[in-house]
Design a protein around this motif. Structure first.
Motif, PDB file in Angstrom:
ATOM      1  N   SER A   1       9.856  -2.761  -3.212  1.00 15.92           N
ATOM      2  CA  SER A   1      11.012  -1.945  -2.826  1.00 15.92           C
ATOM      3  C   SER A   1      11.585  -1.145  -3.982  1.00 15.92           C
ATOM      4  O   SER A   1      12.018  -0.004  -3.799  1.00 15.92           O
ATOM      5  CB  SER A   1      12.115  -2.845  -2.248  1.00 15.92           C
ATOM      6  OG  SER A   1      11.714  -3.467  -1.048  1.00 15.92           O
ATOM      7  N   TYR A   2      11.600  -1.733  -5.171  1.00 17.96           N
ATOM      8  CA  TYR A   2      12.384  -1.137  -6.252  1.00 17.96           C
ATOM      9  C   TYR A   2      11.588  -0.786  -7.504  1.00 17.96           C
ATOM     10  O   TYR A   2      12.099  -0.052  -8.348  1.00 17.96           O
ATOM     11  CB  TYR A   2      13.546  -2.065  -6.618  1.00 17.96           C
ATOM     12  CG  TYR A   2      14.509  -2.230  -5.471  1.00 17.96           C
ATOM     13  CD1 TYR A   2      15.249  -1.145  -4.998  1.00 17.96           C
ATOM     14  CD2 TYR A   2      14.650  -3.445  -4.827  1.00 17.96           C
ATOM     15  CE1 TYR A   2      16.114  -1.278  -3.929  1.00 17.96           C
ATOM     16  CE2 TYR A   2      15.518  -3.595  -3.745  1.00 17.96           C
ATOM     17  CZ  TYR A   2      16.248  -2.506  -3.305  1.00 17.96           C
ATOM     18  OH  TYR A   2      17.098  -2.636  -2.227  1.00 17.96           O
TER      19      TYR A   2
ATOM     20  N   ASP B   1      14.187  -2.482   0.444  1.00 14.05           N
ATOM     21  CA  ASP B   1      14.441  -1.093   0.824  1.00 14.05           C
ATOM     22  C   ASP B   1      13.467  -0.727   1.947  1.00 14.05           C
ATOM     23  O   ASP B   1      12.334  -0.317   1.680  1.00 14.05           O
ATOM     24  CB  ASP B   1      14.249  -0.176  -0.384  1.00 14.05           C
ATOM     25  CG  ASP B   1      14.603   1.270  -0.086  1.00 14.05           C
ATOM     26  OD1 ASP B   1      14.657   1.650   1.102  1.00 14.05           O
ATOM     27  OD2 ASP B   1      14.826   2.040  -1.045  1.00 14.05           O
TER      28      ASP B   1
ATOM     29  N   ARG C   1      11.737   2.762   1.766  1.00 13.10           N
ATOM     30  CA  ARG C   1      10.703   2.888   0.743  1.00 13.10           C
ATOM     31  C   ARG C   1       9.463   2.088   1.122  1.00 13.10           C
ATOM     32  O   ARG C   1       8.328   2.523   0.885  1.00 13.10           O
ATOM     33  CB  ARG C   1      11.240   2.424  -0.605  1.00 13.10           C
ATOM     34  CG  ARG C   1      10.344   2.809  -1.782  1.00 13.10           C
ATOM     35  CD  ARG C   1      11.063   2.639  -3.095  1.00 13.10           C
ATOM     36  NE  ARG C   1      10.369   3.311  -4.180  1.00 13.10           N
ATOM     37  CZ  ARG C   1      10.808   3.342  -5.434  1.00 13.10           C
ATOM     38  NH1 ARG C   1      11.959   2.746  -5.735  1.00 13.10           N
ATOM     39  NH2 ARG C   1      10.134   3.973  -6.370  1.00 13.10           N
TER      40      ARG C   1
ATOM     41  N   ARG D   1       7.079   3.816   3.271  1.00 13.68           N
ATOM     42  CA  ARG D   1       6.273   4.836   2.594  1.00 13.68           C
ATOM     43  C   ARG D   1       5.364   4.219   1.522  1.00 13.68           C
ATOM     44  O   ARG D   1       4.808   4.940   0.689  1.00 13.68           O
ATOM     45  CB  ARG D   1       7.174   5.885   1.939  1.00 13.68           C
ATOM     46  CG  ARG D   1       8.138   6.589   2.897  1.00 13.68           C
ATOM     47  CD  ARG D   1       8.806   7.782   2.217  1.00 13.68           C
ATOM     48  NE  ARG D   1       9.493   7.414   0.992  1.00 13.68           N
ATOM     49  CZ  ARG D   1      10.765   7.005   0.915  1.00 13.68           C
ATOM     50  NH1 ARG D   1      11.476   6.888   2.031  1.00 13.68           N
ATOM     51  NH2 ARG D   1      11.305   6.704  -0.248  1.00 13.68           N
ATOM     52  N   ASN D   2       5.213   2.922   1.544  1.00 13.82           N
ATOM     53  CA  ASN D   2       4.474   2.209   0.496  1.00 13.82           C
ATOM     54  C   ASN D   2       3.051   2.750   0.338  1.00 13.82           C
ATOM     55  O   ASN D   2       2.376   3.064   1.325  1.00 13.82           O
ATOM     56  CB  ASN D   2       4.398   0.713   0.846  1.00 13.82           C
ATOM     57  CG  ASN D   2       3.491  -0.048  -0.095  1.00 13.82           C
ATOM     58  OD1 ASN D   2       3.762  -0.122  -1.287  1.00 13.82           O
ATOM     59  ND2 ASN D   2       2.415  -0.603   0.435  1.00 13.82           N
TER      60      ASN D   2
END
Length: 443
Positions: A163-164, A374, A377, A380-381
């Motif tokens: 996520s980050y 997230d 996000r 869209r990985n």
């Protein structure tokens, strides 16, 4: 080789087939304040003998928990044997555990008041662990992405990583640890109690005499008068509710068998009448004690807190919605084991947790917990990800895991009932090998 591997190695030892190197890293307590207080992290590098000088890719292993250090290997055992064929492996003691700056009843008073201790521990969730990994990665790999293997809570951390900080990831392997991206603690436990019931009834189907044995132990515990309580070797008080928590072993592949053998030799005759045997209480203490892993209790529900609201001892509150877990001693009464839950009474019955009672209460009441994932996000990985989902996992709800699997772009899932939550260890090389083939589109 990377500056960290040249400069941070504090010791090197050999085991048959392995070379192990110690690493220590100073990282910010609060990564949003990098110039503030720092804490120390420990990680053990493992490489196959004969490949110490090879330029191998790195795999960092994130242990389940929260609050447990990475395993201490003895030779090329279980999944490690497969990983060492192609990786340089890093076993990270997550902050507060093992040889990383410890957080327990002995050390936390150095922080000051319970309020100051709680504020300190608020920095010990998955988001901080991921930032620790990124700090270490730059030191060890020279900035190259690495592979993350996350077991259970370590898988939660891996999803936070995706996520980050996905730029730090070459590929991700998750074993029994795909968390819900949205469910809070109450939702998690409403799904968990029915699984605990299924696991208990499945155990009784395998060992039909065990329910009567469990009921006898529970009735014995309920009948104790002051001064006659059953006390475990670590000083913990064994109550009916604590005894129910032995169900935590039912989430492992051999847990039902271990529980059966434990129950069959519970009592001995004494001058005061039947009492629980020392052999029984010693084994119970080995399962239930949190002396070596206090953060498992203190921070457990915080791993599900994302919406700013306090958890307020969720497992205890939600249990009231499932009255079948209240032990009934009348004819036809049932006895159900519980599982991976934490409760405020544990801070009274366990000596190792008792000094942390007020700190734990403050964390349970804490507001302002920030999101750990997230979803946008993750949708869209682009990082290759593979995960095994155990179809009736006691610890992590399979339905939640599959929902998350659908939400992470490109994730490949293996759903199986061949193994329980400990499949990574129990399967030897099998689980990791299959997931590596999945993540590379080789299977």
């Amino acid at each position: 080789m990377g500056e960290g591997r040249r400069a941070a190695a504090a010791g090197r030892v050999r085991q048959p087939g392995l070379v192990l190197t110690d690493h220590f890293f100073d990282v910010p307590l609060d990564h949003t304040a990098p110039d503030g207080e720092s804490i120390r992290l420990y990680a053990r590098e493992i490489v196959a003998a004969g490949r110490v000088r090879d330029d191998l890719p790195w795999l960092v292993y994130l242990q389940g928990g929260p609050g447990f250090p990475a395993g201490r290997p003895i030779g090329r055992e279980n999944w490690l044997d497969r990983a060492l064929e192609e990786y340089r492996v890093l076993l990270l003691d997550q902050r507060g555990t093992g040889r990383s700056t410890p957080a327990n009843r002995q050390t936390l008073p150095l922080r000051g008041t319970p309020a100051e201790q709680a504020a300190y521990l608020a920095h010990f969730r998955a988001d901080s662990i991921v930032r620790d990994c990124e700090h270490i990665r730059h030191r060890l790999t020279g900035g190259r992405p690495w592979t993350v293997l996350g077991q259970s809570f370590g898988g939660f951390c891996a999803v936070t990583y995706l996520s980050y900080a996905p730029e730090g990831l070459a590929e991700v392997i998750v074993t029994g640890g795909l968390p819900s991206l949205h469910a809070g603690a109450d939702t998690v436990y409403r799904a968990a109690y029915p699984r605990m019931e299924r696991k208990t009834l499945g155990h009784y189907a395998r060992y039909p005499g065990d329910e009567a044995a469990a009921l006898r132990i529970a009735e014995h515990l309920a009948d104790r008068k002051p001064g006659e309580e059953e006390v475990l070797p670590d000083g913990s008080l064994l109550t009916v509710e604590a005894f129910q928590q032995l169900g935590i072993v039912l989430g492992t592949g051999d847990g039902s068998h271990r529980l059966h053998y434990l129950l069959e030799d519970a009592f001995v005759d004494t001058v005061a009448g039947p009492r629980l045997s020392d052999a029984f209480t010693e084994q119970v203490a080995a399962v239930l004690s949190r002396a070596g892993s206090p953060l498992y209790t203190v921070l457990h529900e915080a791993i599900y807190a994302q919406d700013g609201r306090p958890t307020h001892w969720s497992a205890e509150r939600v249990r009231a919605e499932f009255p079948q877990f209240d032990c009934r001693f009348e004819p036809g009464g049932r006895f159900l084991f519980t599982g991976e839950t934490v409760h405020p009474w544990m801070l009274r019955t366990q000596p190792a947790l008792r000094p942390l009672r007020e700190t734990a209460e403050l964390l349970a009441a804490r507001e302002g917990w920030t999101p750990l994932y997230d979803p946008e996000r993750l949708a869209r990985n682009t990082v290759p990800v593979a995960a095994v989902v155990y179809h009736d996992d006691l610890y992590v709800d399979a339905g939640h895991s599959l929902e998350t699997a659908r939400a992470i772009a490109g994730l490949r899932t293996w759903v199986t009932d061949e193994y329980e939550h400990d499949g990574l260890r129990a399967s030897g090389r099998t689980v990791l090998d299959r997931l590596l083939r999945l993540v590379r589109d080789e299977a």
